[in-house]
Design a protein around this motif. Structure first.
Motif, PDB file in Angstrom:
ATOM      1  N   HIS A 222       2.191   9.991  -0.449  1.00  0.00           N
ATOM      2  CA  HIS A 222       3.305  10.403   0.409  1.00  0.00           C
ATOM      3  C   HIS A 222       4.581  10.546  -0.306  1.00  0.00           C
ATOM      4  O   HIS A 222       5.323  11.754  -0.393  1.00  0.00           O
ATOM      5  CB  HIS A 222       3.507   9.297   1.708  1.00  0.00           C
ATOM      6  N   TYR A 225       4.012  13.791  -2.399  1.00  0.00           N
ATOM      7  CA  TYR A 225       4.198  15.055  -1.508  1.00  0.00           C
ATOM      8  C   TYR A 225       5.694  15.147  -1.284  1.00  0.00           C
ATOM      9  O   TYR A 225       6.261  16.388  -1.516  1.00  0.00           O
ATOM     10  CB  TYR A 225       3.738  14.762  -0.199  1.00  0.00           C
ATOM     11  N   ARG A 226       6.611  14.372  -1.214  1.00  0.00           N
ATOM     12  CA  ARG A 226       8.068  14.613  -0.773  1.00  0.00           C
ATOM     13  C   ARG A 226       8.580  14.880  -2.310  1.00  0.00           C
ATOM     14  O   ARG A 226       9.663  15.637  -2.262  1.00  0.00           O
ATOM     15  CB  ARG A 226       8.670  13.191  -0.508  1.00  0.00           C
ATOM     16  N   GLU A 248      -3.154  18.058   3.484  1.00  0.00           N
ATOM     17  CA  GLU A 248      -2.572  18.279   4.707  1.00  0.00           C
ATOM     18  C   GLU A 248      -3.481  17.743   5.703  1.00  0.00           C
ATOM     19  O   GLU A 248      -3.066  17.503   6.876  1.00  0.00           O
ATOM     20  CB  GLU A 248      -2.376  19.868   4.657  1.00  0.00           C
ATOM     21  N   VAL A 251      -2.641  13.696   6.671  1.00  0.00           N
ATOM     22  CA  VAL A 251      -1.485  13.214   6.954  1.00  0.00           C
ATOM     23  C   VAL A 251      -1.124  14.045   8.647  1.00  0.00           C
ATOM     24  O   VAL A 251      -1.442  15.001   8.904  1.00  0.00           O
ATOM     25  CB  VAL A 251      -0.093  13.700   6.130  1.00  0.00           C
ATOM     26  N   VAL A 252      -0.583  13.375   9.504  1.00  0.00           N
ATOM     27  CA  VAL A 252      -0.006  13.595  10.696  1.00  0.00           C
ATOM     28  C   VAL A 252       1.380  13.516  10.612  1.00  0.00           C
ATOM     29  O   VAL A 252       1.940  12.366  10.731  1.00  0.00           O
ATOM     30  CB  VAL A 252      -0.706  13.004  11.783  1.00  0.00           C
ATOM     31  N   TRP A 253       2.042  14.823  10.687  1.00  0.00           N
ATOM     32  CA  TRP A 253       3.614  14.809  10.757  1.00  0.00           C
ATOM     33  C   TRP A 253       4.067  14.719  12.173  1.00  0.00           C
ATOM     34  O   TRP A 253       3.410  14.991  13.185  1.00  0.00           O
ATOM     35  CB  TRP A 253       4.104  16.254  10.029  1.00  0.00           C
ATOM     36  N   PRO A 254       5.148  14.093  12.234  1.00  0.00           N
ATOM     37  CA  PRO A 254       5.853  14.022  13.970  1.00  0.00           C
ATOM     38  C   PRO A 254       6.053  15.495  14.270  1.00  0.00           C
ATOM     39  O   PRO A 254       6.440  16.379  13.749  1.00  0.00           O
ATOM     40  CB  PRO A 254       7.056  13.310  13.613  1.00  0.00           C
ATOM     41  N   ASP A 268       3.734  24.534  12.749  1.00  0.00           N
ATOM     42  CA  ASP A 268       4.434  23.484  11.745  1.00  0.00           C
ATOM     43  C   ASP A 268       5.481  22.876  12.046  1.00  0.00           C
ATOM     44  O   ASP A 268       6.131  22.080  11.380  1.00  0.00           O
ATOM     45  CB  ASP A 268       4.662  24.493  10.377  1.00  0.00           C
ATOM     46  N   GLY A 269       6.077  23.078  13.319  1.00  0.00           N
ATOM     47  CA  GLY A 269       7.131  22.326  13.672  1.00  0.00           C
ATOM     48  C   GLY A 269       8.533  23.076  13.480  1.00  0.00           C
ATOM     49  O   GLY A 269       9.501  22.586  14.173  1.00  0.00           O
TER      50      GLY A 269
END
Length: 273
Positions: A222, A225-226, A248, A251-254, A268-269
């Motif tokens: 994580h 990735y950041r 990808e 991970v589960v992004w909010p 993708d939000g």
């Protein structure tokens, strides 16, 4: 060889900070020795080491004879190290060991597919600039430089000398630049790098191993990735982008708030254009 264990990602960063200027290599399995892909291939399928030099020569001849078909500029085939780097880049077994000047790139390669304890090896390149093998102090880094015509044949391919050279080819490709990469060229295929380094005289430790326990993988991946350390950035082409999709999947992004989704947010939000 000193062996250290990082209990968590911040401790890995602290350990890496102490090794400024060193070179790093990530290994998916902590117990794996530092051997090249050519060493492993020959040991598995061609156990008679007496024939290894001629097999390596033949592999390079075949590549040079055919690779020009796919190249606009075949000059890279004329220099031994550049030819080996191209072979390595495209998946051929070679004696080159990939290292990087970035401990974070090394950690990514160690952890990306790891299912158990992984490791980052650190090579003391500042000390090795001046170090020479005990059996012949005249074999300096400059004298054995495989970028010079005839040196690879003279010092490396016969597997007679427990020595090593490290550095970059005279011209680097996009992947090597993106990864802050360099190569270590061992003089013997039969010995792991740690054993070759035992032949070098140095007051400082030349190799350290930082074990990355399986429990820190999620935290580390994580963080990487950041930091934008992904396959997509380390392999700046379509292959790298495709490989980056593997993480990808993990991970589960909010997700977006419900009212944004109703207003047409993309998957993708981000708001759809």
């Amino acid at each position: 060889m000193d062996v250290l264990t990082a209990r968590d990602w911040p401790q890995f960063i602290a350990l890496a900070d102490e090794l400024d200027g060193w070179a790093f290599r990530g290994q998916q399995v902590a117990s794996w020795p530092l051997l090249s892909s050519l060493s492993r291939r020959l040991a598995q399928f061609c156990p008679d080491a007496a024939g290894w030099p001629e097999r390596e020569r033949r592999a390079m001849r075949i590549f040079r004879r055919k690779a020009h078909i796919y190249l606009e500029d075949r000059a890279a085939l004329d220099e031994d190290l550049r030819c080996l780097a191209m072979m390595q880049h495209h998946g051929a077994p070679t004696r080159l060991l990939d290292f990087t000047k970035s401990p974070f790139v090394a950690a990514f390669f160690a952890l990306e597919r790891a299912v158990g304890d992984a490791a980052v090896y650190a090579l003391n390149t500042p000390a090795l600039w001046q170090a020479t093998p005990r059996f012949d102090a005249t074999l300096t880094r400059d004298r054995i430089d495989p970028r010079h015509p005839g040196h690879f044949e003279r010092y490396f391919i016969d597997n007679q000398h427990p020595l090593l050279w490290f550095g970059e080819p005279s011209r680097m490709d996009r992947r090597l630049v993106a990864q802050s990469g360099l190569f270590v060229v061992p003089g013997q295929l039969q010995q792991p790098l740690a054993e070759i380094l035992d032949h070098y005289a140095s007051d400082a430790p030349l190799l350290k191993k930082i074990v990355l326990p399986a429990a820190l993988r999620d935290q580390a991946m994580h963080a990487l990735y950041r930091m934008n350390v992904t396959h997509a950035t380390l392999f700046p082409d379509l292959d790298g982008l495709a490989r980056s999709i593997a993480y990808e999947l993990e991970v589960v992004w909010p997700g977006p708030p419900a009212h944004r989704a109703e207003a047409g947010a993309g998957e993708d939000g981000l708001s759809a254009a």
